[in-house]
Design a protein around this motif. Structure first.
Motif, mmCIF file in Angstrom:
data_model
loop_
_atom_site.group_PDB
_atom_site.id
_atom_site.type_symbol
_atom_site.label_atom_id
_atom_site.label_comp_id
_atom_site.label_asym_id
_atom_site.label_seq_id
_atom_site.Cartn_x
_atom_site.Cartn_y
_atom_site.Cartn_z
ATOM 1 N N VAL A 21 5.447 69.189 -30.771
ATOM 2 C CA VAL A 21 4.884 67.836 -30.847
ATOM 3 C C VAL A 21 4.592 67.296 -29.448
ATOM 4 C CG1 VAL A 21 5.408 65.430 -31.465
ATOM 5 C CG2 VAL A 21 5.823 67.273 -33.113
ATOM 6 N N TYR A 22 5.547 67.428 -28.539
ATOM 7 C CA TYR A 22 5.337 66.918 -27.175
ATOM 8 C C TYR A 22 4.198 67.656 -26.473
ATOM 9 C CZ TYR A 22 9.794 64.516 -27.825
ATOM 10 O OH TYR A 22 10.804 63.720 -28.303
ATOM 11 N N ALA A 23 4.065 68.945 -26.711
ATOM 12 C CA ALA A 23 2.957 69.702 -26.125
ATOM 13 C C ALA A 23 1.622 69.167 -26.644
ATOM 14 C CB ALA A 23 3.105 71.190 -26.439
ATOM 15 N N ALA A 24 1.535 68.956 -27.951
ATOM 16 C CA ALA A 24 0.302 68.429 -28.539
ATOM 17 C C ALA A 24 0.000 67.026 -28.023
ATOM 18 C CB ALA A 24 0.403 68.427 -30.062
ATOM 19 N N GLU A 25 1.044 66.195 -27.909
ATOM 20 C CA GLU A 25 0.839 64.833 -27.394
ATOM 21 C C GLU A 25 0.341 64.827 -25.953
ATOM 22 O OE1 GLU A 25 4.602 62.874 -28.069
ATOM 23 O OE2 GLU A 25 3.989 62.220 -30.074
ATOM 24 N N ASN A 26 0.606 65.909 -25.240
ATOM 25 C CA ASN A 26 0.165 66.020 -23.846
ATOM 26 C C ASN A 26 -1.095 66.864 -23.704
ATOM 27 O OD1 ASN A 26 2.085 64.628 -21.856
ATOM 28 N ND2 ASN A 26 3.437 65.518 -23.406
ATOM 29 N N GLY A 27 -1.801 67.072 -24.809
ATOM 30 C CA GLY A 27 -3.108 67.695 -24.763
ATOM 31 C C GLY A 27 -3.144 69.202 -24.926
ATOM 32 N N ALA A 28 -2.013 69.844 -25.120
ATOM 33 C CA ALA A 28 -1.997 71.298 -25.296
ATOM 34 C C ALA A 28 -2.233 71.652 -26.764
ATOM 35 C CB ALA A 28 -0.652 71.869 -24.851
ATOM 36 N N ARG A 50 0.993 67.797 -38.976
ATOM 37 C CA ARG A 50 -0.470 67.670 -39.050
ATOM 38 C C ARG A 50 -0.940 66.386 -38.358
ATOM 39 N NH1 ARG A 50 0.524 70.176 -44.077
ATOM 40 N NH2 ARG A 50 0.791 68.208 -45.161
ATOM 41 N N GLU A 51 -0.221 65.283 -38.586
ATOM 42 C CA GLU A 51 -0.587 64.008 -37.955
ATOM 43 C C GLU A 51 -0.511 64.086 -36.435
ATOM 44 O OE1 GLU A 51 2.036 61.136 -39.735
ATOM 45 O OE2 GLU A 51 0.887 61.098 -41.612
ATOM 46 N N LYS A 52 0.397 64.911 -35.919
ATOM 47 C CA LYS A 52 0.563 65.065 -34.466
ATOM 48 C C LYS A 52 -0.305 66.196 -33.914
ATOM 49 C CE LYS A 52 3.706 61.918 -33.645
ATOM 50 N NZ LYS A 52 3.493 60.851 -32.678
ATOM 51 N N HIS A 53 -1.170 66.777 -34.753
ATOM 52 C CA HIS A 53 -2.093 67.842 -34.354
ATOM 53 C C HIS A 53 -1.365 69.117 -33.933
ATOM 54 C CE1 HIS A 53 -5.203 64.870 -34.788
ATOM 55 N NE2 HIS A 53 -4.510 64.067 -33.998
ATOM 56 N N VAL A 54 -0.276 69.404 -34.631
ATOM 57 C CA VAL A 54 0.452 70.657 -34.446
ATOM 58 C C VAL A 54 0.034 71.589 -35.582
ATOM 59 C CG1 VAL A 54 2.730 71.753 -34.455
ATOM 60 C CG2 VAL A 54 2.413 69.553 -33.297
#
Length: 174
Positions: A21-28, A50-54
């Motif tokens: 989640v943190y990786a996705a929130e930081n654009g990865a 899914r909501e966090k784009h993971v």
């Protein structure tokens, strides 16, 4: 799922899930391959991912209860409460992911793969390592994951070893 007893609220969590989640929130680009149950908790975890784009396209779903941890806040710190839930293990510890050829092809697209002692995938690390990503691994704070045998076995296969040492002296940490 982390259940905060004092708030009577639950939040998706767990070491590898949080890293994704943190990786996705930081654009990865991020994916999660942890096993979840086919219960309401598992559905909620997947919905939140899914909501966090993971990406959860390779996330195994098994019949049974998803893993959960009871948490109290003591002096501002999270304290995990053992024995709070009747089920001793969620499906993640009963059915750890066994990486298929398709999973390995998917994993190969990532520069970094993170796991932890709670994922129960130590027997899969060498297969992932052969693909070339950087591997980080969280050993947590439990003594059973701090034995010389376990540390030697797993740390030899990873690039970054992470430890929770809040209750240890500097000498113990070293």
């Amino acid at each position: 799922m982390d259940y905060y007893i004092h708030k009577k609220m639950a939040f998706p969590g767990g070491n590898a899930f949080n890293v994704a989640v943190y990786a996705a929130e930081n654009g990865a680009e991020a994916g999660f391959l942890g096993t979840v149950g086919d219960d309401v908790i598992g559905e909620h975890i997947l919905k939140c991912a899914r909501e966090k784009h993971v990406d959860i396209s390779h996330c195994p779903v098994k019949h049974g209860v998803s893993g959960r941890a009871a948490v109290n806040i003591v002096d501002g710190d999270r304290v995990f409460v053992s024995g709070y839930f009747e089920e001793k293990h969620g499906v993640g510890s009963l059915y750890p992911p066994m990486l298929s050829s398709a999973d390995l092809n998917y994993v190969e697209s990532f520069q970094l793969v993170h796991s932890s002692c709670y994922a129960h995938v130590e027997n899969q690390i060498e297969r992932v390592r052969a693909l070339g990503p950087i591997i980080s691994f969280d050993f947590s704070s439990e003594d059973k994951y701090r034995t010389d045998e376990y540390l030697k076995q797993v740390s030899a296969m990873v690039d970054m070893a992470l430890f929770s040492c809040e209750d240890m002296s500097d000498e113990e940490c070293i």
